[in-house]
Enzyme design. Structure first.
Site, PDB file in Angstrom:
ATOM      1  CG  HIS A 155      30.708  -5.890  36.664  1.00  0.00           C
ATOM      2  ND1 HIS A 155      30.813  -5.856  35.694  1.00  0.00           N
ATOM      3  CD2 HIS A 155      31.750  -5.362  36.875  1.00  0.00           C
ATOM      4  CE1 HIS A 155      32.021  -4.827  35.207  1.00  0.00           C
ATOM      5  NE2 HIS A 155      32.272  -4.556  35.958  1.00  0.00           N
ATOM      6  CB  SER A 276      -0.286 -15.700  42.030  1.00  0.00           C
ATOM      7  OG  SER A 276      -0.493 -17.386  41.188  1.00  0.00           O
ATOM      8  CE  LYS A 282       5.561 -15.364  42.913  1.00  0.00           C
ATOM      9  NZ  LYS A 282       4.973 -16.019  41.330  1.00  0.00           N
ATOM     10  CD  GLU A 289       7.354  -8.237  36.995  1.00  0.00           C
ATOM     11  OE1 GLU A 289       6.856  -9.828  36.786  1.00  0.00           O
ATOM     12  OE2 GLU A 289       5.683  -8.536  37.891  1.00  0.00           O
TER      13      GLU A 289
END
Ligand code: ARG
Length: 465
Positions: A155, A276, A282, A289
């Site tokens: 979970h 970024s 970043k 992804e």
């Protein structure tokens, strides 16, 4: 000129050609179409339909067409409806009258099915090989991780400590099943449809069994109607690809989470991370992804094709031309995804401190306290209750759990040792479980499995078109 020009009173409308064509996407079948055509030519020779000289001329023409396609010097014309039409046209240009014999006893229906099966065999083998490379990296990183542990989650809540090696191998075993599925799919791909003709074979003395063997197929079709209309082999490859996509998406999601500051377990190598355009600080896990994202597209390709196939009457229907784009795209996506993901996993750095800090949280060994009591005759439910109550008191009073365990008459000093850092993985014994010894044995078994997988892939057709 179209292949059917003499049947029609007028030439084809440009709108028809624009909608009907598949050349814009089926060029990928060029090498396999030449390969299958050469096999067909040899079959025509064996049947005495072509003279040995004609066989040589056509075989040579097919070899040069293939070279032109590979060197990108092949010149397509507006009437080339698909790659099969284009190749036959060019062979005819090169050989004159003899070229007109190439399509004897053959239809584009068995021709396209043959080329697509050959193409799929080659790509399935490449995909399986790329999966083995990723598994290899996961096994190597598991070995390197040694006894480093992190929390295992259910979970997405911290549940029990697990060795990082165990976590990495969990992904590797899933990919191993994908390889197994691909090898299995390859067996069903390995059936030649050549000789089925348009749908009913031909009156000529062709021998489809000999042609199948000549082209390196393990078997020959049993039913010509089935041979030209079957696309379950495409659906099967697409399922395998979708399943690989789903597995990669789970690995990708894990890397996204673990490389976030909130978890902090993984640090991506600069070469396998992005920055970024606006935020200077970043470092983004784009590969992970995209690994997560591609599954959507791959599942779409599978469901799209199944919907196209549903309810189609026997035998060939033009609907079947829609099999190619999803198949080509699925394999192309995985062909670029896997090396990137493999590189990312090969170079990711493990933050041992962050993992250990999280894994050593004493509550993660709570169930081991209950099992310690079970080993001394306490029913599990009662033991679970005792430990649950101690955890609650510990949280409410901010007293370390170990302190309460020591003071609890049914537990005491010895049981409290189970809460010590690293104790859980040392005590877990189940085969295939999260104990260090069990994980070492598992890694050995995985390596043996991987070696067997590699050997199996070596037995699939090695020659490329
Ligand atoms: N481009 C076609 C396909 O991909 C080849 C077969 C055409 N057959 C036909 N009977 N029109 O399916």
């Amino acid at each position: 000129m179209t292949l059917w020009a003499h049947r029609m009173g007028s030439g084809p409308a440009p709108e028809l050609m624009a909608f009907n064509e598949s050349l814009s996407f089926d060029r990928a079948l060029g090498p396999e179409d030449c390969e299958a055509s050469a096999g067909h030519v040899r079959g025509l020779g064996r049947a005495g339909i072509l003279t040995p000289q004609e066989v040589t001329t056509l075989s040579q023409a097919l070899a040069s067409v293939r070279e032109e396609l590979e060197r990108d010097t092949f010149v397509f014309t507006g009437s080339d409806e698909d790659i099969h039409t284009a190749i036959e046209r060019r062979v005819t240009e090169l050989t004159g009258e003899i070229g007109a014999k190439l399509h004897t006893g053959r239809s584009r229906n068995d021709q396209v099915a043959t080329a697509l099966r050959l193409w799929s065999k080659h790509r399935v083998r490449e995909l399986a090989t790329a999966l083995v490379a990723l598994q290899d990296v996961l096994a190597r990183r598991a070995e390197e991780a040694g006894e480093l542990s992190l929390p295992g989650y259910t979970h997405l809540q911290r549940a029990q400590p697990v060795p990082l090696a165990h976590q990495l191998l969990a992904h590797a075993w899933a990919l191993a099943r994908d390889v197994d599925r691909l090898v299995d799919a390859h067996r069903r791909l390995d059936v030649s449809p050549l000789g089925a003709g348009a749908l009913a074979g031909s009156t000529l003395g062709l021998d489809p069994v000999a042609t199948a063997e000549d082209l390196g197929f393990s078997a020959c079709f049993e039913n010509s109607l089935d041979a030209v209309s079957d696309r379950d082999f495409v659906a099967e490859v697409l399922f395998c690809a979708a399943m690989v996509g789903v597995h990669l998406s789970r690995l990708g999601e894990e890397v996204v989470l673990y490389s976030s500051e909130e978890f902090g377990y993984y640090r991506l190598d600069d070469a396998f991370a992005t920055g970024s355009s606006m935020l200077p600080q970043k470092k983004n896990p784009d590969i992970a992804e995209l690994a997560r994202a591609k599954a959507g597209r791959l599942i779409g390709h599978l469901t799209g094709l199944l919907a196209t196939l549903k309810g189609l009457p026997l035998a060939y229907n033009k609907d079947l031309q829609e099999d190619k784009e999803p198949l080509f795209d699925a394999m192309a996506q995985l062909a670029v995804a896997l090396p990137a993901i493999t590189g990312m996993m090969a170079t990711v750095r493990f933050d041992a401190e962050a993992m250990t800090r999280a894994a050593d949280s004493e509550v993660l060994a709570a169930v081991d306290l209950a099992e310690w009591q079970v080993a001394r005759g306490v029913p599990f439910r009662a033991a679970h209750g005792v430990v649950g109550a101690l955890v609650r008191r510990s949280l409410e009073s901010t007293t370390p759990l170990a302190e309460l365990v020591r003071a609890e008459p049914s537990l005491g000093e010895e049981a409290a040792k189970l809460l010590a850092p690293g104790a859980a993985a040392a005590h877990h014994r189940t085969r295939g479980g999260a104990g260090h010894e069990a994980v070492r044995a598992q890694l050995d078994r995985f390596r043996t499995h991987l070696a067997a997988e590699r050997a199996r892939l070596g037995t699939l057709d090695a020659e490329q078109p």
